[in-house]
Design a protein around this motif. Sequence first.
Motif, PDB file in Angstrom:
ATOM      1  N   ILE A  13       3.362   1.431   2.733  1.00  0.00           N
ATOM      2  CA  ILE A  13       2.435   0.333   3.037  1.00  0.00           C
ATOM      3  C   ILE A  13       3.218  -0.916   3.429  1.00  0.00           C
ATOM      4  CG2 ILE A  13       0.764  -1.247   1.995  1.00  0.00           C
ATOM      5  CD1 ILE A  13      -0.421   1.233   0.590  1.00  0.00           C
ATOM      6  N   ALA A  14       4.292  -1.188   2.726  1.00  0.00           N
ATOM      7  CA  ALA A  14       5.088  -2.378   3.020  1.00  0.00           C
ATOM      8  C   ALA A  14       5.704  -2.311   4.415  1.00  0.00           C
ATOM      9  CB  ALA A  14       6.188  -2.533   1.978  1.00  0.00           C
ATOM     10  N   LEU A  15       6.023  -1.108   4.865  1.00  0.00           N
ATOM     11  CA  LEU A  15       6.687  -0.980   6.163  1.00  0.00           C
ATOM     12  C   LEU A  15       5.710  -0.743   7.314  1.00  0.00           C
ATOM     13  CD1 LEU A  15       9.868   1.003   5.091  1.00  0.00           C
ATOM     14  CD2 LEU A  15       9.561  -1.454   5.375  1.00  0.00           C
ATOM     15  N   GLY A  16       4.427  -1.003   7.085  1.00  0.00           N
ATOM     16  CA  GLY A  16       3.501  -0.985   8.212  1.00  0.00           C
ATOM     17  C   GLY A  16       2.200  -0.256   8.035  1.00  0.00           C
ATOM     18  N   LEU A  17       2.134   0.724   7.156  1.00  0.00           N
ATOM     19  CA  LEU A  17       0.896   1.479   7.003  1.00  0.00           C
ATOM     20  C   LEU A  17      -0.246   0.606   6.506  1.00  0.00           C
ATOM     21  CD1 LEU A  17      -0.370   4.265   7.300  1.00  0.00           C
ATOM     22  CD2 LEU A  17       0.322   4.761   4.964  1.00  0.00           C
ATOM     23  N   GLY A  18       0.069  -0.384   5.701  1.00  0.00           N
ATOM     24  CA  GLY A  18      -0.964  -1.292   5.206  1.00  0.00           C
ATOM     25  C   GLY A  18      -1.666  -2.033   6.330  1.00  0.00           C
ATOM     26  N   GLN A  19      -0.929  -2.381   7.378  1.00  0.00           N
ATOM     27  CA  GLN A  19      -1.528  -3.062   8.524  1.00  0.00           C
ATOM     28  C   GLN A  19      -2.537  -2.174   9.241  1.00  0.00           C
ATOM     29  OE1 GLN A  19      -1.284  -6.200   7.949  1.00  0.00           O
ATOM     30  NE2 GLN A  19      -0.905  -6.626  10.100  1.00  0.00           N
ATOM     31  N   VAL A  20      -2.240  -0.891   9.331  1.00  0.00           N
ATOM     32  CA  VAL A  20      -3.159   0.044   9.984  1.00  0.00           C
ATOM     33  C   VAL A  20      -4.499   0.046   9.260  1.00  0.00           C
ATOM     34  CG1 VAL A  20      -3.582   2.488  10.527  1.00  0.00           C
ATOM     35  CG2 VAL A  20      -1.310   1.498  10.876  1.00  0.00           C
ATOM     36  N   PHE A  21      -4.479   0.137   7.941  1.00  0.00           N
ATOM     37  CA  PHE A  21      -5.713   0.150   7.167  1.00  0.00           C
ATOM     38  C   PHE A  21      -6.388  -1.220   7.153  1.00  0.00           C
ATOM     39  CE2 PHE A  21      -4.013   4.129   5.828  1.00  0.00           C
ATOM     40  CZ  PHE A  21      -5.140   4.905   5.656  1.00  0.00           C
ATOM     41  N   HIS A  22      -5.602  -2.265   7.187  1.00  0.00           N
ATOM     42  CA  HIS A  22      -6.168  -3.606   7.223  1.00  0.00           C
ATOM     43  C   HIS A  22      -6.935  -3.841   8.522  1.00  0.00           C
ATOM     44  CE1 HIS A  22      -6.627  -7.788   6.174  1.00  0.00           C
ATOM     45  NE2 HIS A  22      -6.109  -8.148   7.337  1.00  0.00           N
ATOM     46  N   GLN A  23      -6.437  -3.298   9.632  1.00  0.00           N
ATOM     47  CA  GLN A  23      -7.047  -3.511  10.935  1.00  0.00           C
ATOM     48  C   GLN A  23      -8.156  -2.518  11.261  1.00  0.00           C
ATOM     49  OE1 GLN A  23      -3.754  -3.561  13.662  1.00  0.00           O
ATOM     50  NE2 GLN A  23      -3.023  -5.543  12.943  1.00  0.00           N
ATOM     51  N   SER A  24      -8.237  -1.405  10.557  1.00  0.00           N
ATOM     52  CA  SER A  24      -9.235  -0.383  10.864  1.00  0.00           C
ATOM     53  C   SER A  24     -10.298  -0.324   9.764  1.00  0.00           C
ATOM     54  CB  SER A  24      -8.577   0.989  11.008  1.00  0.00           C
ATOM     55  OG  SER A  24      -9.565   1.981  11.158  1.00  0.00           O
ATOM     56  N   ALA A  25     -11.456  -0.878  10.065  1.00  0.00           N
ATOM     57  CA  ALA A  25     -12.556  -0.873   9.093  1.00  0.00           C
ATOM     58  C   ALA A  25     -13.008   0.549   8.778  1.00  0.00           C
ATOM     59  CB  ALA A  25     -13.725  -1.702   9.616  1.00  0.00           C
ATOM     60  N   ILE A  26     -12.981   1.428   9.757  1.00  0.00           N
ATOM     61  CA  ILE A  26     -13.412   2.822   9.537  1.00  0.00           C
ATOM     62  C   ILE A  26     -12.474   3.520   8.558  1.00  0.00           C
ATOM     63  CG2 ILE A  26     -13.685   5.086  10.629  1.00  0.00           C
ATOM     64  CD1 ILE A  26     -14.671   3.583  13.133  1.00  0.00           C
ATOM     65  N   LEU A  27     -11.176   3.390   8.762  1.00  0.00           N
ATOM     66  CA  LEU A  27     -10.215   4.002   7.833  1.00  0.00           C
ATOM     67  C   LEU A  27     -10.339   3.403   6.441  1.00  0.00           C
ATOM     68  CD1 LEU A  27      -6.960   4.332   9.963  1.00  0.00           C
ATOM     69  CD2 LEU A  27      -8.363   6.177   9.033  1.00  0.00           C
ATOM     70  N   THR A  85      11.546 -11.000   6.708  1.00  0.00           N
ATOM     71  CA  THR A  85      12.933 -11.093   7.182  1.00  0.00           C
ATOM     72  C   THR A  85      13.809  -9.963   6.642  1.00  0.00           C
ATOM     73  OG1 THR A  85      13.494 -12.584   5.373  1.00  0.00           O
ATOM     74  CG2 THR A  85      12.825 -13.594   7.457  1.00  0.00           C
ATOM     75  N   ALA A  86      13.420  -9.358   5.530  1.00  0.00           N
ATOM     76  CA  ALA A  86      14.173  -8.234   4.956  1.00  0.00           C
ATOM     77  C   ALA A  86      13.198  -7.189   4.418  1.00  0.00           C
ATOM     78  CB  ALA A  86      15.105  -8.724   3.862  1.00  0.00           C
ATOM     79  N   PRO A  87      12.403  -6.572   5.307  1.00  0.00           N
ATOM     80  CA  PRO A  87      11.344  -5.680   4.815  1.00  0.00           C
ATOM     81  C   PRO A  87      11.861  -4.441   4.073  1.00  0.00           C
ATOM     82  CG  PRO A  87      11.523  -5.543   7.197  1.00  0.00           C
ATOM     83  CD  PRO A  87      12.412  -6.657   6.758  1.00  0.00           C
ATOM     84  N   PHE A  88      12.935  -3.843   4.554  1.00  0.00           N
ATOM     85  CA  PHE A  88      13.439  -2.630   3.909  1.00  0.00           C
ATOM     86  C   PHE A  88      13.979  -2.917   2.513  1.00  0.00           C
ATOM     87  CE2 PHE A  88      13.667  -1.551   8.430  1.00  0.00           C
ATOM     88  CZ  PHE A  88      12.941  -0.372   8.426  1.00  0.00           C
ATOM     89  N   ALA A  89      14.772  -3.972   2.404  1.00  0.00           N
ATOM     90  CA  ALA A  89      15.363  -4.317   1.105  1.00  0.00           C
ATOM     91  C   ALA A  89      14.283  -4.751   0.113  1.00  0.00           C
ATOM     92  CB  ALA A  89      16.399  -5.431   1.275  1.00  0.00           C
ATOM     93  N   SER A  90      13.356  -5.599   0.539  1.00  0.00           N
ATOM     94  CA  SER A  90      12.336  -6.076  -0.393  1.00  0.00           C
ATOM     95  C   SER A  90      11.356  -4.960  -0.750  1.00  0.00           C
ATOM     96  CB  SER A  90      11.620  -7.308   0.152  1.00  0.00           C
ATOM     97  OG  SER A  90      11.081  -7.072   1.425  1.00  0.00           O
TER      98      SER A  90
END
Length: 189
Positions: A45-59, A124-129
Motif C-alpha cells: 500500500i505504501a508503494l502505490g497500491l493504496g492510491q489505486v484503491f483511493h482513486q477507484s470507488a468501485i474497488l 522522499t524515501a518511500p522504500f526505506a520508510s
Amino acid sequence: AIAAAWTPGPNNALVASSGARFGLYRTLPHLVGIGIGFPFMVVCIALGLGQVFHQSAILRETLRIGGAVILLWMAWKIASSSGGDSKPKSERPFTFLEGAAFQWINPKGWVMAISVSAQFVSATAPFASAAIAALVFVVVGFGSATSWTLFGVGMQSWLQSSHRLKAFNISMAFLIVFSVLLIIVSDLQ
C-alpha cells in the motif's frame, strides 16, 4: 502501531478463538501469516497500491462490502461452532497462507495500512520508510497476535463447559461484528 495492533479486531478475535479451540501449536501458522502478511500489505500500500484503491470507488466499495460480508460469515461460523468433542473433522485452524491472505479482505487491516502509509511513509524515501513501518508492525503484530492466541489458549481449561465455550465463541464473534460496524459507521461519517 501498538494501539492499532492490540485493539480488538478480526485478526485478534480469530487467533484468540483459534488458540482456544486448537491450541498454540496448531494456531502458529495463522499467527505467522498475520505477522508477515500485514507488514507485506503495508509495504504494498505504501508503494502505490493504496492510491489505486483511493482513486477507484468501485474497488474501494467492493473491498469494503466484500470484506464485511466475509467477516460477518466468519463471525457466524465462530458463534455457531459447537467446539469440544462434537466439532467436525473438517474444522481446522487457518494456514499460513490463509492468515496472510486474510489481511487483504480485513477492513480494519486496510484502514490501518492506509493510515500508516499516509502518515509515516515519506515521499522522499518511500522504500526505506515503508520498510521501517513494516518492521515495526512485524514486531508489534507478532506480539499482539501471540498474546491474543495465548489468551485463547489460557481460556481452554475454563472453556471445558459447553455453555462457557458457547459464550466465548459468541464473544469473539461479537468482536468481529463490532469491528465491521465500526468500519461501516466511520465510512458513513
